[in-house]
Design a protein around this motif. Structure first.
Motif, PDB file in Angstrom:
ATOM      1  N   PRO A 124      57.048  22.433  -1.836  1.00  0.00           N
ATOM      2  CA  PRO A 124      57.618  21.492  -3.123  1.00  0.00           C
ATOM      3  C   PRO A 124      57.994  22.526  -4.270  1.00  0.00           C
ATOM      4  O   PRO A 124      59.337  22.355  -4.593  1.00  0.00           O
ATOM      5  N   LEU A 125      57.345  23.459  -4.500  1.00  0.00           N
ATOM      6  CA  LEU A 125      57.583  24.566  -5.640  1.00  0.00           C
ATOM      7  C   LEU A 125      58.881  25.169  -5.215  1.00  0.00           C
ATOM      8  O   LEU A 125      59.850  25.417  -6.193  1.00  0.00           O
ATOM      9  N   ALA A 126      58.881  25.712  -3.976  1.00  0.00           N
ATOM     10  CA  ALA A 126      59.968  26.455  -3.620  1.00  0.00           C
ATOM     11  C   ALA A 126      61.143  25.953  -3.761  1.00  0.00           C
ATOM     12  O   ALA A 126      62.275  26.197  -4.051  1.00  0.00           O
ATOM     13  N   PHE A 163      54.387  25.102 -12.522  1.00  0.00           N
ATOM     14  CA  PHE A 163      53.324  25.793 -11.884  1.00  0.00           C
ATOM     15  C   PHE A 163      51.768  25.648 -12.284  1.00  0.00           C
ATOM     16  O   PHE A 163      50.749  25.607 -11.391  1.00  0.00           O
ATOM     17  N   PRO A 164      51.450  25.252 -13.473  1.00  0.00           N
ATOM     18  CA  PRO A 164      50.130  24.764 -13.870  1.00  0.00           C
ATOM     19  C   PRO A 164      49.619  23.492 -13.044  1.00  0.00           C
ATOM     20  O   PRO A 164      48.362  23.520 -12.400  1.00  0.00           O
ATOM     21  N   LEU A 165      50.512  22.662 -12.614  1.00  0.00           N
ATOM     22  CA  LEU A 165      50.077  21.660 -11.782  1.00  0.00           C
ATOM     23  C   LEU A 165      49.630  22.043 -10.406  1.00  0.00           C
ATOM     24  O   LEU A 165      48.467  21.707  -9.879  1.00  0.00           O
ATOM     25  N   PHE A 166      50.159  23.145  -9.856  1.00  0.00           N
ATOM     26  CA  PHE A 166      49.975  23.673  -8.609  1.00  0.00           C
ATOM     27  C   PHE A 166      48.714  24.337  -8.732  1.00  0.00           C
ATOM     28  O   PHE A 166      47.910  24.720  -7.905  1.00  0.00           O
ATOM     29  N   ILE A 167      48.331  24.959  -9.867  1.00  0.00           N
ATOM     30  CA  ILE A 167      47.097  25.899 -10.116  1.00  0.00           C
ATOM     31  C   ILE A 167      46.082  24.763  -9.774  1.00  0.00           C
ATOM     32  O   ILE A 167      45.082  25.122  -9.187  1.00  0.00           O
ATOM     33  N   ILE A 185      54.970  30.850   0.811  1.00  0.00           N
ATOM     34  CA  ILE A 185      53.859  31.432   1.145  1.00  0.00           C
ATOM     35  C   ILE A 185      53.612  32.046  -0.321  1.00  0.00           C
ATOM     36  O   ILE A 185      52.355  32.180  -0.742  1.00  0.00           O
ATOM     37  N   LEU A 186      54.558  32.752  -0.936  1.00  0.00           N
ATOM     38  CA  LEU A 186      54.364  33.548  -2.190  1.00  0.00           C
ATOM     39  C   LEU A 186      53.613  32.529  -3.273  1.00  0.00           C
ATOM     40  O   LEU A 186      52.741  32.824  -4.136  1.00  0.00           O
ATOM     41  N   ASN A 187      54.426  31.095  -3.163  1.00  0.00           N
ATOM     42  CA  ASN A 187      54.056  30.227  -4.166  1.00  0.00           C
ATOM     43  C   ASN A 187      52.618  29.877  -4.035  1.00  0.00           C
ATOM     44  O   ASN A 187      51.920  29.728  -5.042  1.00  0.00           O
TER      45      ASN A 187
END
Length: 314
Positions: free
Chosen positions: A246-248, A268-272, A208-210
Motif C-alpha cells: 500500500p505505501l509503495a 509512514f507513522p501509521l505503518f510503524i 520489501i524496503l518499506n
C-alpha cells in the motif's frame, strides 16, 4: 506447486490487511497507554500505603504522544512543505504568468521573458526552499518516527532490549548502508529491458524496503541484529511484500520526488504502528528469496575496509 502459490498469495493478503488495519489503533493507543500508566500509579501508591518505609514519590512518566507526533508529521510534511509546493505551482506561477501577459501582452517578447522567467523561478524556489525544507523535514520526522515507535513498543511489549553503545552504533551504520545499497539495487532492476518486468521488480523491492523500514523499529527494540532481520524478511517475503505494497503504490503516484517524500512521511507513522501490532505468519515461505544477499555482502566488505582503514590511520 499450487499449494505453494496459494500460500504466497494468502501471505501477501495478510500483509496488506495488517498494514491497513493495524494503523486503525492510532485513535485508541494513547488512551491505552494512559490507562496503563494510571494503573501503575495506583498500584504504586497502594504499595506505598502498605509499606512501613517513608513514601517515595513515583517518577512521572511522559504523557502519551503518539497521535500528537502523527499529527505533527502531517502538519510539517503536508501542511507546510507539500502545501508550499502546491501554492507555488498552482497559484504563484499562474499569477506571475498573468502579470507578464498583462504587462507585455500576447507577443513574442512575453513568450521569451516567460521562457526564462519560469525556469529561473522554479530553480530558485527549489534551491532556497524545497530542498532545505525537505531535508529538514526528513531529519525532524526521523526523530518523531522514533518517538512513535518507542511509545507503541512500550505499550504492547514493554521496555526495549537495547544492545551496548558500540553494537548500537555499528548496527545503525550497517543498517543504513544496506538500505542505501538496496535502494540502488531497486533502481538497477528497474532497467531490465523487458516490458513491465523492470517496473514489477522495482515495485517488489520498494514493498520489501518499506516493510524493512516499518518493522526495523520493533525488531531493533527486541534486540534483533541486522542479519536476523534480513533473514526473517527473506524467509517470509510474501507477507512483507503485501505489508509494504500500500505505501509503495501510494508514494509512486506523484511524479514529483519531493511530493512522494511528503506522502511517505505523512503515512509512514501509521505503518510503524501497524508493524508493531502485526501478526506475522509463523510458517515461513516454502520458496525463500535471498534478495538481500548482494547488498549484505557489499555492505560487509565496505564496513571491513572502513575499519581497516581507520585502524591504519591510528
Amino acid at each position: 506447486m499450487a499449494d505453494g502459490l496459494q500460500s504466497i498469495l494468502r501471505d501477501v493478503v495478510f500483509g496488506m490487511k495488517d498494514a491497513v488495519l493495524g494503523s486503525t489503533i492510532i485513535f485508541t493507543v494513547d488512551k491505552e497507554i494512559a490507562a496503563k500508566q494510571e494503573k501503575r500509579r495506583k498500584e504504586y501508591e497502594e504499595s506505598q500505603k502498605n509499606s512501613r518505609r517513608p513514601p517515595i514519590k513515583m517518577k512521572k512518566e511522559e504523557e502519551p504522544r503518539i497521535l500528537q507526533r502523527v499529527l505533527q508529521c502531517c502538519a510539517l510534511n503536508g501542511g507546510v512543505f507539500w502545501l508550499s509546493i502546491i501554492v507555488f505551482n498552482s497559484m504563484l506561477i499562474p499569477l506571475l504568468h498573468t502579470l507578464t501577459h498583462l504587462l507585455l501582452g500576447d507577443s513574442s517578447s512575453q513568450n521569451i521573458v516567460w521562457s526564462w522567467m519560469k525556469p529561473a523561478l522554479s530553480y530558485t524556489f527549489s534551491a532556497l526552499w524545497v530542498i532545505p525544507v525537505f531535508l529538514l523535514s526528513k531529519i525532524v520526522s526521523s526523530f518523531w518516527f522514533q518517538d512513535i515507535a518507542d511509545a507503541a513498543y512500550k505499550k504492547s511489549k514493554g521496555r526495549p532490549r537495547l544492545p551496548s553503545l558500540s553494537r548500537l552504533v555499528a548496527d545503525i551504520m550497517i543498517s543504513i548502508l544496506i538500505q542505501t545499497l538496496f535502494l540502488m539495487q531497486s533502481l538497477l532492476v528497474s532497467l531490465v529491458p523487458l516490458s513491465g518486468v523492470g517496473q514489477f521488480l522495482r515495485l517488489l523491492h520498494l514493498c520489501i524496503l518499506n516493510s524493512l523500514y516499518a518493522f526495523e523499529y520493533t525488531w531493533f527494540n527486541q534486540g534483533w541484529e541486522v542479519h536476523k532481520r534480513l533473514s526473517f524478511i527473506e524467509s517470509n517475503w510474501p507477507y512483507f511484500v503485501g505489508f509494504g505494497l500500500p505505501l509503495a503504490l501510494i508514494t509512486s503516484l506523484p511524479s514529483s520526488f519531493f511530493v512522494s517524500g511528503c506522502l511517505f512521511s505523512i503515512l509512514f507513522p501509521l505503518f510503524i504502528i501497524s508493524g508493531n501490532e502485526a501478526h506475522i505468519p509463523k510458517n515461513t515461505c516454502p520458496y525463500p528469496v535471498h534478495i538481500f544477499s548482494v547488498v549484505s555482502t557489499l555492505a560487509n566488505r565496505i564496513m571491513k575496509r572502513s575499519v581497516v582503514a581507520t585502524s591504519k590511520q591510528k
